[in-house]
Every structure is written in C-alpha cells, then in structure tokens.
Scaffold this motif. Structure first.
Motif, short mmCIF file in Angstrom:
data_model
loop_
_atom_site.label_atom_id
_atom_site.label_comp_id
_atom_site.label_asym_id
_atom_site.label_seq_id
_atom_site.Cartn_x
_atom_site.Cartn_y
_atom_site.Cartn_z
N ALA A 174 0.75 -1.37 -0.12
CA ALA A 174 -0.21 0.06 -0.01
C ALA A 174 0.77 1.38 -0.10
CB ALA A 174 -1.05 0.06 1.08
N ARG A 175 2.35 1.41 -0.12
CA ARG A 175 2.84 2.47 -0.44
C ARG A 175 2.30 3.40 -1.22
NH1 ARG A 175 7.54 4.17 1.96
NH2 ARG A 175 8.44 5.89 1.05
N GLY A 176 2.29 4.67 -0.95
CA GLY A 176 1.81 5.73 -1.67
C GLY A 176 0.44 5.41 -1.89
N GLN A 177 -0.72 4.71 -1.40
CA GLN A 177 -1.84 4.73 -1.38
C GLN A 177 -2.57 4.30 0.00
OE1 GLN A 177 -0.91 1.29 -4.34
NE2 GLN A 177 -2.69 2.06 -5.41
N GLU A 178 -3.66 4.11 0.00
CA GLU A 178 -4.39 4.18 1.16
C GLU A 178 -4.70 2.80 1.66
OE1 GLU A 178 -6.97 8.09 0.27
OE2 GLU A 178 -7.97 6.27 0.40
N CYS A 179 -4.84 2.86 3.15
CA CYS A 179 -5.03 1.44 3.97
C CYS A 179 -6.00 1.88 4.85
CB CYS A 179 -3.74 0.94 4.52
SG CYS A 179 -4.04 -0.69 5.49
N ILE A 180 -6.95 0.86 4.59
CA ILE A 180 -8.19 1.08 5.61
C ILE A 180 -8.11 0.14 6.86
CG2 ILE A 180 -10.54 1.07 5.82
CD1 ILE A 180 -10.68 1.18 2.56
N VAL A 181 -8.40 0.72 8.05
CA VAL A 181 -8.38 0.20 9.43
C VAL A 181 -9.48 0.74 10.23
CG1 VAL A 181 -6.84 -0.68 11.36
CG2 VAL A 181 -5.84 0.05 9.20
N SER A 182 -9.98 -0.22 11.01
CA SER A 182 -11.30 0.06 11.87
C SER A 182 -10.51 1.05 13.18
CB SER A 182 -11.89 -1.00 12.49
OG SER A 182 -12.43 -0.76 13.79
N ARG A 183 -11.22 2.05 13.39
CA ARG A 183 -10.92 2.94 14.73
C ARG A 183 -10.77 2.05 16.03
NH1 ARG A 183 -13.88 6.99 12.05
NH2 ARG A 183 -12.36 8.48 11.56
N VAL A 209 -11.82 4.18 9.85
CA VAL A 209 -13.41 3.99 9.70
C VAL A 209 -13.91 3.19 10.83
CG1 VAL A 209 -13.34 3.34 7.22
CG2 VAL A 209 -13.02 1.52 8.72
N GLY A 210 -15.19 3.58 10.97
CA GLY A 210 -16.05 3.24 12.32
C GLY A 210 -15.71 4.11 13.45
N THR A 211 -16.12 3.34 14.63
CA THR A 211 -15.81 4.26 15.77
C THR A 211 -14.89 3.36 16.63
OG1 THR A 211 -17.74 3.45 16.76
CG2 THR A 211 -17.79 5.39 15.61
N THR A 212 -14.55 3.68 17.85
CA THR A 212 -13.89 3.13 18.65
C THR A 212 -14.36 1.75 19.04
OG1 THR A 212 -12.99 5.11 19.86
CG2 THR A 212 -12.70 3.18 20.87
N ASN A 213 -15.80 1.66 19.56
CA ASN A 213 -16.49 0.52 19.74
C ASN A 213 -17.25 -0.40 18.59
OD1 ASN A 213 -18.18 2.66 19.95
ND2 ASN A 213 -19.78 1.44 21.44
N ARG A 214 -17.66 0.45 17.73
CA ARG A 214 -18.51 0.01 16.50
C ARG A 214 -17.97 0.04 15.31
NH1 ARG A 214 -23.18 -2.60 18.46
NH2 ARG A 214 -24.39 -2.21 16.41
N THR A 215 -17.58 -1.06 14.55
CA THR A 215 -17.32 -0.69 12.91
C THR A 215 -18.31 -1.77 12.40
OG1 THR A 215 -15.35 -0.02 13.64
CG2 THR A 215 -15.70 -0.65 11.37
N HIS A 216 -18.72 -1.06 11.15
CA HIS A 216 -19.77 -2.09 10.25
C HIS A 216 -19.22 -2.29 8.85
CE1 HIS A 216 -22.43 -1.24 13.40
NE2 HIS A 216 -22.43 -0.05 13.49
N PRO A 217 -19.91 -3.27 8.11
CA PRO A 217 -19.23 -3.35 6.90
C PRO A 217 -19.40 -2.16 5.95
CG PRO A 217 -20.72 -5.39 7.92
CD PRO A 217 -20.71 -4.22 8.65
N GLN A 218 -20.55 -1.45 5.99
CA GLN A 218 -20.62 -0.23 5.27
C GLN A 218 -19.44 0.83 5.44
OE1 GLN A 218 -22.88 -2.04 7.42
NE2 GLN A 218 -24.13 -0.39 7.75
N ASP A 219 -19.09 0.92 6.87
CA ASP A 219 -18.02 1.78 6.89
C ASP A 219 -16.71 1.57 6.03
OD1 ASP A 219 -19.32 3.02 8.92
OD2 ASP A 219 -18.68 1.43 10.46
N TYR A 220 -16.46 0.29 5.75
CA TYR A 220 -15.31 -0.21 5.01
C TYR A 220 -15.73 0.07 3.59
CZ TYR A 220 -13.03 -2.76 8.87
OH TYR A 220 -12.53 -3.12 9.97
N GLU A 221 -16.97 -0.22 3.21
CA GLU A 221 -17.47 -0.05 1.80
C GLU A 221 -17.36 1.38 1.25
OE1 GLU A 221 -20.86 -2.35 2.24
OE2 GLU A 221 -20.30 -4.04 1.11
N ARG A 222 -17.62 2.03 2.21
CA ARG A 222 -17.97 3.77 1.75
C ARG A 222 -16.49 4.22 1.86
NH1 ARG A 222 -22.84 4.26 4.91
NH2 ARG A 222 -21.66 4.74 6.89
N ALA A 223 -15.47 3.74 2.59
CA ALA A 223 -14.37 4.40 2.30
C ALA A 223 -13.32 3.87 1.08
CB ALA A 223 -13.46 3.94 3.89
#
Ligand SMILES: *Cc1c(COP(=O)(O)O)cnc(C)c1O
Length: 480
Positions: A174-183, A209-223
């Motif tokens: 992912a160098r130079g690009q984006e990597c998605i991780v839950s908060r 993406v998401g919040t400290t306690n809750r992350t959902h599939p749509q959070d990843y999809e939207r990001a």
C-alpha cells in the motif's frame, strides 16, 4: 615524637599519596595470577580505573586506610575484573506469573531449537545454498514449506519480528496509497509500535473507519476509493473493547475487499498455530482460520505463543507474498541465521502436535495445572519460610497469572505460589522493596511481583525448583 604503631592508624582515612602506582599494584604477587589468567590489557586497564576511583575517594577523605593495603587492593582488583567479564544478559527465574514476559525475553526455546542453533552455528551451513543444484538458495526456503504445511498458506516468508512483518506488508502492498483500518483496532503495543505511526513509516495513508466500539461493513465499503490498496485487521492484543461493540470479521471483510479486487491483511500479533482451547486454555485466533476466512496475508510473532525465537512470520497467497518478498525493505528486515535455525526447529515440533505440550516450553508452562503448582508451593513452603523468617511470613496462595505478550489480555490463568508478607505493618513497603531487591540480587535473580502488600512468587515459571532452593541460604544471609 614517635609515630603511633600501625594498629592505632587502622580505621583512619587514607590519603591519595598512600595509593600505589599501577605498575606497583601489578607487581603484587596475588595479582600475578590475575595477569596470568586474563592478560595485561584487561588487568592493567581495570587497575587504572580502580586506583583512579580510590584516589578521588581519598581526596574526598572517605577512603579507609585498610583499603589501600596490597592484599585489599589485589582483592578489589580481582572483583572488578570479574565484574567486567560478567555478562550483562543473565538468566533469571520468572516467577511473575506472566508466562510470555517481554521484559524477561518472551518465549523459552525448546531443547530441539537450542540444539539446532548450536549445531548450525558451530560451522558453515546451507543458509542460502541449494544443496540439490549446488547453486544459490533462498533462506526463506528453510521454513516456507513448513509454514505452508502448518497454516495451509500458499506461500510464506519471515522477517526479524512481527513489527517488521507489519511494516513490510503495508509498505509492499500500500505504499503511496491508502490502507483502511477500523478505529477500534488502531493499537499501540509496547515499545512505540502504534498503528498510525507504522502506517506513516510504511508510506501509506491510513484511512480510519467506524468508531472505537463499533465498525460495520458499510464503513469499509464507503471508504474504498480508487486510492485504496489494502484493507487491514489488527488483533487488539493488549486490550479488549467490551459492551456495545461491533466489528467486521475477516470472512466478511475478505468478501468486501475481494469484490473490489483488493487484498486483506490481518495482523494477529501473537497468533497460535494450535487451538489452545483443546488444552483447556483461552482461545486465541490461528493464522490457519484467518487464511481460510479469506485473508491474503496474515502476520504473527515468532516469540509469543508460537514459542520460538524473535521473528515475524508472514503467510498468505502466492501473489501477496511474492510482492512482499520482492520489496526492498525485506532485505533490511531479513532474519539472521541464528533465530532462523531456532524457528525451523520450533516449527518442526508442530508436526507432532500430540507431543507439543511436552516438547514446547511455552505450552508446557501454560498447561501446568493449578493443583500441581499448589503441590509444589506446599513442598517449597518450609524452606522458603525459614529463609525469610523472622521478618517475613510465607504462605501458599492461589494466584491468577497470565499468558502475556499481548495475548488474551482479559483471561487469567489459575495458578499458585508463595506469598511473602512483612511481619511488621510499619515500614512494610520498604521491607517489601528490600525483599524484592534481595531476590533480584541472587546469582540467579528471582523476579516476582508485589501486590496487596505481599511479594508473590508464582510457581508456573519454575519447572526445576532446585536452582531456586539452592539459593535460599544466600537469601537468608542477605535478609539478616
Ligand atoms: C506483539 C505485536 C506486534 C509486534 O510483534 P513483535 O514480534 O514484538 O515485533 C504487532 N502487532 C500486534 C497486534 C502485536 O500483538
């Protein structure tokens, strides 16, 4: 007036001029043995340091005359030479109750690993030499097949540690690009390893993406955008989010990633190659189940639950592992032959899972029953009680230990050991500090833990009590 006889001068202070020159000290007959054994360089160097130190004390008026006599100086020089030669890295007894203790060197190596290291380091070996073709080989091939057999991965590579494995994986994918991780998974583990910083060091942009306690599939999809290169799950090794929580598991996240042609990486931290629940221990995710769930890359440590040397293990799809292996940082993070030999021998133990609880020290310690530890504590009690009396009381106690090194932060291991409590409540804190430093000052330092005004010695880490009991007379002497 005549000078008073020597005996009257005893106890008075020495002056700088009373100290001999280095050469004269080296000509003392007792020093000859030191010179013979260790040579001139070390002994003369230490003699100079010793005399310099004594001279400043003499100038300050704090040096006893007795200390400048030939025999006393020779003895002090002998002690100083021994101290200089003594290794700083020492064996200790881990009676903290934390089995995989990062400050105490994490996993203990199995006998098979120790023997393989010794045998391989004593001469040349085929580290990067292909014995079949007589041409250049790849050091990864020493463990790749084993790792694939044990985890079901298509391909595998290894680096210096898991922090390096995570850094390399992100950089390569992912160098130079984006990597998605839950908060909820932006972990900090000890030693300044923080996910956002690792991401920056790898040259990737972290998208939370998401919040400290809750992350959902749509959070990843939207990001996910056309700048996204990687989705990542991180095992929350050293904390647990409890209560109103939601996380997206690897299987679901893999289908989201793969639908967009993106890879999914999972950092397991400890990771276990076996199902710990089968041994009555708390469950810990395995790399094989994460790969089966669809992860393209799984990273984990060599010296946590795996029970081997410091190493970062990277298993996954052939495509992902090939990119990782080709990335230039791989060369900078490569494993040395020493831990690689230990890792190979450790992994081979997993081919015989029925014997693992005997052969692998980490698992052997973790599976010791609380009853057997209580029996050991009862057997040791009289000798320990006698050694710490009369200032401390000793008692057999049930304890709760832990696996350690980030695995299973909330689970506790029922254990047993000895509790040493100061008899006098007044000054109890100071007495406990003195007791723990006396234990640490033993030739084989004993490391316990202080809790509830007692010093606790959890016996899970004491497989052979003999070296511990052999030191009790010294402990008694020191506490007197
Ligand atoms: C322990 C851990 C690491 C680092 O592993 P090392 O082998 O100590 O470098 C990385 N990620 C997680 C989640 C961990 O628990």
């Amino acid at each position: 007036m005549p000078r008073p006889p020597e005996s009257v001068v005893d106890g008075s202070k020495a002056e700088a001029k009373d100290l001999p020159a280095v050469d004269r000290l080296l000509r003392e007959p007792v020093v000859a043995a030191l010179l013979h054994e260790h040579g001139h360089t070390l002994v003369a160097g230490e003699a100079r340091l010793l005399l310099d130190g004594l001279r400043s004390r003499a100038r300050a008026g704090t040096l006893d005359r007795a200390a400048v006599q030939g025999l006393a100086l020779a003895a002090a020089l002998g002690t100083q030479v021994q101290r200089r030669l003594a290794p700083r890295l020492q064996r200790v007894l881990n009676l903290t109750g934390t089995v995989i203790h990062t400050n105490l060197g994490r996993a203990l190596l199995a006998d098979a690993a120790l023997q393989h290291v010794l045998a391989m380091m004593a001469g040349p070996n085929n580290l990067e030499y292909d014995l079949a073709s007589g041409g250049r080989g790849d050091r990864d091939s020493i463990v790749e097949e084993l790792l694939c057999t044990l985890t079901g991965a298509e391909a595998a590579t290894v680096v210096n540690n898991n922090a390096g494995a995570v850094l390399l994986t992100i950089a390569a994918l992912a160098r130079g690009q984006e990597c998605i991780v839950s908060r909820g998974e932006l972990v900090e583990i000890g030693g300044a390893f923080r996910m956002p910083d690792v991401m920056a060091a790898a040259g990737a942009t972290l998208v939370e993406v998401g919040t400290t306690n809750r992350t959902h599939p749509q959070d990843y999809e939207r990001a996910i955008t056309d700048r996204t290169a990687l989705l990542m799950k991180v095992h929350t090794s050293n904390y647990a989010v409890q209560g109103f929580t939601a996380a997206v598991d690897e299987a679901e996240l893999a289908s989201i990633a793969h639908a967009r042609g993106l890879p999914l990486a999972s950092d397991l931290g400890s990771g276990s190659l076996i199902d710990l629940a089968a041994y009555g221990l708390p469950r810990e995710p395995t790399p094989q189940e994460k790969l089966a769930a669809g992860c393209d890359v799984v990273t984990f440590s060599g010296d946590k639950l795996l029970g081997g040397p410091q190493a970062g293990l990277i298993v996954g799809s052939r495509a992902a592992i090939t990119r990782i292996r080709k990335y230039p940082l791989k060369r900078a993070l490569r494993m040395s032959k020493l831990p690689l030999a230990a890792l190979e021998a450790t992994l081979r133990l997993y081919l015989r899972p029925e014997r693992l609880a005997q052969d692998l020290p980490t698992l052997r310690l973790l599976t010791r029953s609380a009853e057997s530890l209580r029996a050991l504590a009862t057997a040791l009690l009289p000798a320990v009680a006698a050694a710490v009396a009369p200032r401390f009381d000793a008692q057999v106690v049930d304890l709760l230990g832990q696996i350690g090194s980030g695995s299973l932060p909330v689970d506790r291991l029922p254990s047993a050991g000895l509790a040493l409590a100061p008899v006098q409540k007044k000054g109890a804190g100071r007495a406990l500090d003195a007791l723990s430093s006396a234990l640490r000052a033993l030739p084989l330092p004993v490391i316990g833990r202080i809790a509830d005004d007692r010093l606790l010695l959890d016996l899970r880490g004491l497989e052979d009590p003999q070296p511990f009991t052999a030191q009790l007379p010294q402990l008694q002497e020191c506490l007197r």
